[in-house]
Scaffold this motif. Structure first.
Motif: not given
Length: 129
Positions: A58-59, A62-63, A96, A99-100, A103
């Motif tokens: 999903r991320v 979205s990105l 984003g 953050q990726l 992660d």
């Protein structure tokens, strides 16, 4: 590189740059995004739980949509008139991507802590496919 083709230009013919948000900045973050995404392949992806993999998908989607939208919007002739919106979207995209990257680093550390001594997927978190 420089080019024409419908790209918005600032008054001097330069690329539009709204508070650090420009086509080249988005492309640069996109390069980091692609590099980070490759890091998730292999042992890290195999060690992730199904809901984590779904969240990652999903991320990523979205990105990718946000990047495409930003590149299109920054190239539009009215980009400077929508500076506030574009600036907010750029901050969201850059955040984003960062953050990726964080992660990926966290999952890499978890994999090492779980004792990836021998081969791939020695983590007890792996679920059979």
């Amino acid at each position: 590189g420089a080019g024409a083709g419908g790209r918005a230009a600032a008054p001097g013919g330069a690329e539009v740059d709204i508070e650090g948000c420009s086509i080249s900045a988005v492309r640069g973050a996109g390069h980091e995004f692609d590099k980070t995404l490759k890091g998730f392949k292999g042992p890290i992806l195999k060690a992730m739980l199904p809901p984590e993999v779904e969240g990652l998908h999903r991320v990523v989607h979205s990105l990718e949509v946000l990047k495409s939208s930003l590149l299109r919007e920054l190239g539009a002739l009215d980009a400077l008139q929508r500076a506030d919106e574009l600036s907010a979207d750029c901050r969201r995209y850059f955040s984003g991507v960062a953050q990726l990257e964080a992660d990926l680093s966290r999952y890499g550390e978890m994999l090492r802590e779980d004792g990836e001594g021998g081969g791939p997927s020695t983590t007890g978190r792996r679920k059979a496919q």
